[in-house]
Design a protein around this motif. Structure first.
Motif, PDB file in Angstrom:
ATOM      1  N   LYS A  19      48.935  13.162 -21.495  1.00 51.75           N
ATOM      2  CA  LYS A  19      47.758  12.875 -20.678  1.00 51.75           C
ATOM      3  C   LYS A  19      47.566  11.370 -20.490  1.00 51.75           C
ATOM      4  O   LYS A  19      47.730  10.602 -21.439  1.00 51.75           O
ATOM      5  N   SER A  21      44.997   9.680 -20.566  1.00 56.93           N
ATOM      6  CA  SER A  21      43.571   9.618 -20.894  1.00 56.93           C
ATOM      7  C   SER A  21      43.228   8.420 -21.776  1.00 56.93           C
ATOM      8  O   SER A  21      42.153   8.363 -22.348  1.00 56.93           O
ATOM      9  N   LYS A 121      36.708  20.656 -28.620  1.00 49.72           N
ATOM     10  CA  LYS A 121      36.157  19.698 -27.648  1.00 49.72           C
ATOM     11  C   LYS A 121      34.912  20.229 -26.951  1.00 49.72           C
ATOM     12  O   LYS A 121      34.147  19.450 -26.391  1.00 49.72           O
ATOM     13  N   ASP A 155      49.566  20.094 -32.385  1.00 53.75           N
ATOM     14  CA  ASP A 155      48.293  20.502 -31.770  1.00 53.75           C
ATOM     15  C   ASP A 155      48.493  21.296 -30.478  1.00 53.75           C
ATOM     16  O   ASP A 155      47.572  21.958 -30.013  1.00 53.75           O
ATOM     17  N   ILE A 192      50.311  13.699 -36.765  1.00 54.12           N
ATOM     18  CA  ILE A 192      49.929  12.444 -37.413  1.00 54.12           C
ATOM     19  C   ILE A 192      48.405  12.386 -37.434  1.00 54.12           C
ATOM     20  O   ILE A 192      47.747  12.680 -36.438  1.00 54.12           O
ATOM     21  N   LYS A 201      43.086  14.681 -36.688  1.00 57.35           N
ATOM     22  CA  LYS A 201      44.278  14.281 -35.930  1.00 57.35           C
ATOM     23  C   LYS A 201      44.064  12.904 -35.272  1.00 57.35           C
ATOM     24  O   LYS A 201      42.967  12.610 -34.793  1.00 57.35           O
ATOM     25  N   SER A 203      43.951  10.576 -32.362  1.00 55.36           N
ATOM     26  CA  SER A 203      43.639  10.964 -30.983  1.00 55.36           C
ATOM     27  C   SER A 203      43.250   9.757 -30.149  1.00 55.36           C
ATOM     28  O   SER A 203      42.484   8.916 -30.622  1.00 55.36           O
ATOM     29  N   LYS A 204      43.743   9.736 -28.895  1.00 53.77           N
ATOM     30  CA  LYS A 204      43.392   8.622 -27.994  1.00 53.77           C
ATOM     31  C   LYS A 204      41.884   8.479 -27.834  1.00 53.77           C
ATOM     32  O   LYS A 204      41.352   7.388 -27.758  1.00 53.77           O
ATOM     33  N   SER A 205      41.218   9.641 -27.724  1.00 52.32           N
ATOM     34  CA  SER A 205      39.805   9.603 -27.339  1.00 52.32           C
ATOM     35  C   SER A 205      38.859   9.423 -28.534  1.00 52.32           C
ATOM     36  O   SER A 205      37.659   9.410 -28.349  1.00 52.32           O
TER      37      SER A 205
END
Ligand code: AQP
Length: 334
Positions: A19, A21, A121, A155, A192, A201, A203-205
């Motif tokens: 993504k 994102s 989410k 995931d 990771i 986890k 996570s970018k967000s």
């Protein structure tokens, strides 16, 4: 027609995407990109930048444009070889959305509501329908290219399982059309964890303190590793239940160095967390520096990046359109 699609013959096929994102992190690299680079010599690879998945949560349009090109540049900087891999932007191949819609019409609502990622989410306020339908679009992303394998982090396994279920459902209702692809996970490091909370986890967000970005400057990497959450005690030992922090750092070390976790435990027997962390930080700086240099240089020429993505979309569209011709015929679209 009986499912003959003239799709890539010979080499087995692999498909995956990331993504657009936000900033890519070492979890994306270990779980996904590093696998793509390894597999591209053996498989015919389709790798895409998932801009349509990114907008399942609100994105600033300018940032989305920028992130899309950044992900493209990072893929190449990490070693994707454009002679071996078809690299494209998801929205440049309209068949993804079309097949996604068709698969939605075969998917019970309850199956989507049960997806772990949706459950996690959807706790946020104002959750959008796109987030619920994310897995059917992902199934379309995959099935269009009739892959044998889908290299992903842990995931995404549930989504690949749903993809197989939908392929089976389509095949049993309309006749053999899609292959049932298998996920391909790394043995170690398929998930990771966040460096500020090793029970979650990476996570970018989830904010920049939870990840190490592939583009983080050396001093930022050193600082983040120094302050990464570790566990009580001082032993460098892989034990996810009792030592989740150090276990996560061992997984990262092992993935970037190629040394097994067992041999790292031996190497650091009797040494303290400080020494281990400082070595890990230097390893990351050393491995990420050449990627970062290449990344910066690729981004200097955005026109040339766009050309690469246009060429990738052309090749991907050819394959996707053939699949859709079969799908149209099978389900009765004229
Ligand atoms: N922490 C991780 N460990 C191992 N693999 C991971 N991946 C993501 N995080 C980890 C793998 O990277 C690929 C691309 O993921 P994605 O960006 O498309 O979606 P994601 O899994 O939802 O990643 P993020 O970072 O958590 O994104 P946001 O925060 O935007 O939702 C996949 O193969 C994934 O398994």
């Amino acid at each position: 027609m009986t499912g003959k699609t003239n799709l890539p013959a010979g080499r087995q096929v692999a498909v995956s995407g990331i993504k657009a994102s936000g900033v890519l992190h070492i979890g994306n690299y270990i779980g996904a990109i590093e696998q793509f680079v390894r597999l591209q010599s053996k498989y015919k690879m389709f790798v895409f930048i998932a801009d349509l998945h990114a907008i399942t949560v609100p994105q600033d349009p300018n940032e989305l444009r920028e992130n899309t090109l950044n992900v493209a540049a990072l893929y190449i900087a990490c070693g994707l070889d454009l002679k071996k891999t078809i690299l494209f932007v998801q929205s440049h191949v309209p068949a993804h959305v079309e097949l996604g819609w068709i698969l939605n019409t075969l998917t019970p609502l309850g199956e989507l509501e049960r997806m772990t990622q949706f459950k996690d989410k959807s706790q946020d306020k104002g959750v959008l329908a796109g987030l619920l339908n994310y897995p059917t679009l992902m199934a379309a992303d995959i099935l269009l290219y009739r892959p044998d394998i889908v290299p992903v982090g842990e995931d995404q396994v549930q989504h690949v399982e749903l993809t197989r279920t939908l392929a089976r459902k389509f095949n049993s209702r309309f006749g053999s059309t899609f292959k049932e692809p298998k996920e391909l996970l790394r043995k170690e490091g398929a998930r990771i964890m966040a460096i500020d909370n090793p029970t979650k986890k990476m996570s970018k967000s989830a904010g920049s303190n939870n990840y190490i970005a592939l583009t983080d400057e050396p001093d930022i990497i050193r600082k983040k590793i120094k302050t990464a959450v570790t566990d009580s005690g001082s032993e460098i030992k892989y034990d996810v239940n009792n030592k989740p922090g150090i276990s996560n750092l061992l997984s990262i070390y092992s993935a970037f160095s190629g040394e097994s976790i067992a041999s790292l435990e031996k190497k650091y027997a009797g040494k303290n967390y400080g020494t281990f962390k400082s070595d890990l930080a230097e390893l990351l700086v050393q491995k990420l520096s050449p990627i970062q240099e290449k990344y910066k240089s690729l981004l200097k020429n955005k026109k040339s990046l766009m050309k690469i993505l246009d060429a990738g979309a052309k090749s991907a569209n050819k394959v996707a359109e053939k699949t859709m011709a079969v799908v149209h015929q099978k389900i009765g679209l004229i």
